[in-house]
Enzyme design. Structure first.
Site, PDB file in Angstrom:
ATOM      1  N   GLY A   3      26.852  42.875  44.434  1.00  0.00           N
ATOM      2  CA  GLY A   3      25.566  42.189  44.261  1.00  0.00           C
ATOM      3  C   GLY A   3      24.512  43.119  43.675  1.00  0.00           C
ATOM      4  CG  LEU A  91      33.022  38.296  41.507  1.00  0.00           C
ATOM      5  CD1 LEU A  91      31.757  37.597  41.057  1.00  0.00           C
ATOM      6  CD2 LEU A  91      32.721  39.689  41.949  1.00  0.00           C
ATOM      7  CB  SER A  93      40.268  39.571  45.125  1.00  0.00           C
ATOM      8  OG  SER A  93      41.066  40.716  45.376  1.00  0.00           O
ATOM      9  CB  SER A  94      43.534  42.121  41.461  1.00  0.00           C
ATOM     10  OG  SER A  94      43.244  43.150  42.373  1.00  0.00           O
ATOM     11  CB  CYS A  95      44.517  40.993  46.895  1.00  0.00           C
ATOM     12  SG  CYS A  95      43.220  40.085  47.688  1.00  0.00           S
ATOM     13  CE1 TYR A 122      37.906  39.286  50.469  1.00  0.00           C
ATOM     14  CE2 TYR A 122      39.532  39.958  48.847  1.00  0.00           C
ATOM     15  CZ  TYR A 122      38.219  39.776  49.215  1.00  0.00           C
ATOM     16  OH  TYR A 122      37.220  40.087  48.334  1.00  0.00           O
ATOM     17  CE  LYS A 126      36.873  36.686  47.773  1.00  0.00           C
ATOM     18  NZ  LYS A 126      35.521  36.574  47.225  1.00  0.00           N
ATOM     19  CG  ASN A 151      42.012  47.777  44.186  1.00  0.00           C
ATOM     20  OD1 ASN A 151      42.493  46.672  43.959  1.00  0.00           O
ATOM     21  ND2 ASN A 151      42.422  48.538  45.180  1.00  0.00           N
ATOM     22  CG  HIS A 165      38.381  48.746  49.192  1.00  0.00           C
ATOM     23  ND1 HIS A 165      37.198  48.077  49.403  1.00  0.00           N
ATOM     24  CD2 HIS A 165      39.346  47.797  49.168  1.00  0.00           C
ATOM     25  CE1 HIS A 165      37.450  46.779  49.496  1.00  0.00           C
ATOM     26  NE2 HIS A 165      38.745  46.581  49.359  1.00  0.00           N
ATOM     27  CE  LYS A 173      41.018  59.662  54.226  1.00  0.00           C
ATOM     28  NZ  LYS A 173      42.201  59.054  54.863  1.00  0.00           N
TER      29      LYS A 173
END
Ligand code: GFB
Length: 302
Positions: A3, A91, A93-95, A122, A126, A151, A165, A173
């Site tokens: 956003g 929107l 998602s590629s998933c 998820y 979508k 992603n 993600h 990390k």
């Protein structure tokens, strides 16, 4: 994250921006969404809001990922129809694609096989909302289109280690590992392949599609370039200046083995990404460090 990027991108366009923050309206509440839409009466809606997270958050909060996103999507799409929104960009998602879809994944792979179990909740929400856009176009003639981003990463991302993600997680990390001189732990085997797109490229593609595209068929938005998680970790270690060991935690899932979208449809329409992965990671890392110093310690990481 998405956003904010769309708002940044639209600042250079001739339009009045109206946003609905989380504090202002709970998009899961149908009456609240209707009231907001009646009051704001936008001409165009970019529908980026969702309950999102990485591979672990998806597996641990299946009910929220399914319920929240079904409600958010259905409420916004229906309220937009009622007030006669001229264009809505949803929107996905590629998933949404099957776990073993052909690579790169064409838009036609939708619903041709079983989903990746770590994000099926998820993905189902979508897919339902993509179909809602298509159904509203067929039955009511609404110009509602649907884009499937790969992603994403960039400023405004979630750096919380449980919920985030992979890219923001590894940035954080690696920075901590460099400071404490300990190994950098990477979840899974490192062999999974992913495609990463900077969120400012996504925002630009969405504005492009909003102008140029009016069709029931979905459109993938990606770079067409992939990298293994192990190589992403190496790239991030380099950006962060971490020179220690990488450790792979095999108790964590890899998720889908490969997820590269076919961007032929978008490229043929005349749009291409412009931010390379290394430059995008460096810019995101600078943003993360600035947030950390402004907000102090872990406050920056949500
Ligand atoms: O980004 P990520 O959580 O989501 O994980 P997905 C990508 C890959 O990075 C997986 C590995 O193979 C992870 O095991 N990985 C390595 C890590 N280290 C880490 C780490 O520290 N944190 C995280 N999170 N991953 C998401 C979906 O799948 O894709 C979402 O769960 C969404 O719903 C998004 O659709 C686009 O790429 O596997």
């Amino acid at each position: 994250m998405v956003g904010q990027a769309i708002v940044r991108r639209l600042q250079s366009e001739h339009c009045t921006l109206v946003t609905a923050s989380r504090d202002e309206v709970d998009l899961r509440d149908q009456a609240a969404v209707s009231r907001w839409m009646e009051r704001a009466r936008p001409d165009v809606v970019f529908h980026a809001a969702a309950t999102v997270g990485g591979i672990l958050a998806n597996s641990m909060r299946p009910a929220e990922f399914l319920y929240d996103n079904l409600m958010i999507g259905a409420n916004v799409i229906e309220a937009a129809r009622r007030i006669g929104v001229a264009k809505l960009v949803y929107l996905g998602s590629s998933c949404i694609y099957p776990k073993h879809a052909p690579q790169p994944i064409p838009e036609t792979a939708l619903l041709t096989g079983p989903l990746e179990p770590t994000n099926e909740w998820y993905a189902v929400s979508k897919i339902a909302c993509i179909k809602l856009c298509k159904a509203y176009r067929a039955q009511y003639g609404c110009d509602f289109i649907s884009a499937q981003p790969t992603n994403l990463y960039g400023p405004g991302d979630n750096f919380d280690l449980e919920g985030s993600h992979v890219l923001p997680a590894l940035l954080r990390k690696a920075q901590e590992a460099a400071r404490t001189k300990r190994p950098l732990t990477v979840w899974g085997t490192g062999s999974a392949l992913r495609e990463f797109m900077h969120v400012d490229d996504l925002a630009d593609a969405l504005v492009f599609l909003c102008r140029q595209y009016s069709d029931a068929e979905i459109v993938n938005v990606g770079t067409g370039e992939e990298i293994s998680i192990a190589n992403l970790a190496r790239l991030i270690a380099d950006v962060v200046d971490f020179t220690g060991e990488l450790e792979f935690d095999h108790s964590k899932p890899d998720g889908t083995p490969r997820k590269l979208v076919d961007v032929t449809r978008l490229n043929d329409l005349g749009w291409r990404h412009s931010i390379g992965l290394r430059a995008g990671v460096e810019q995101t890392y600078r943003w993360y460090l600035e947030q950390k110093s402004v907000r102090g310690g872990d406050q920056a990481t949500r």
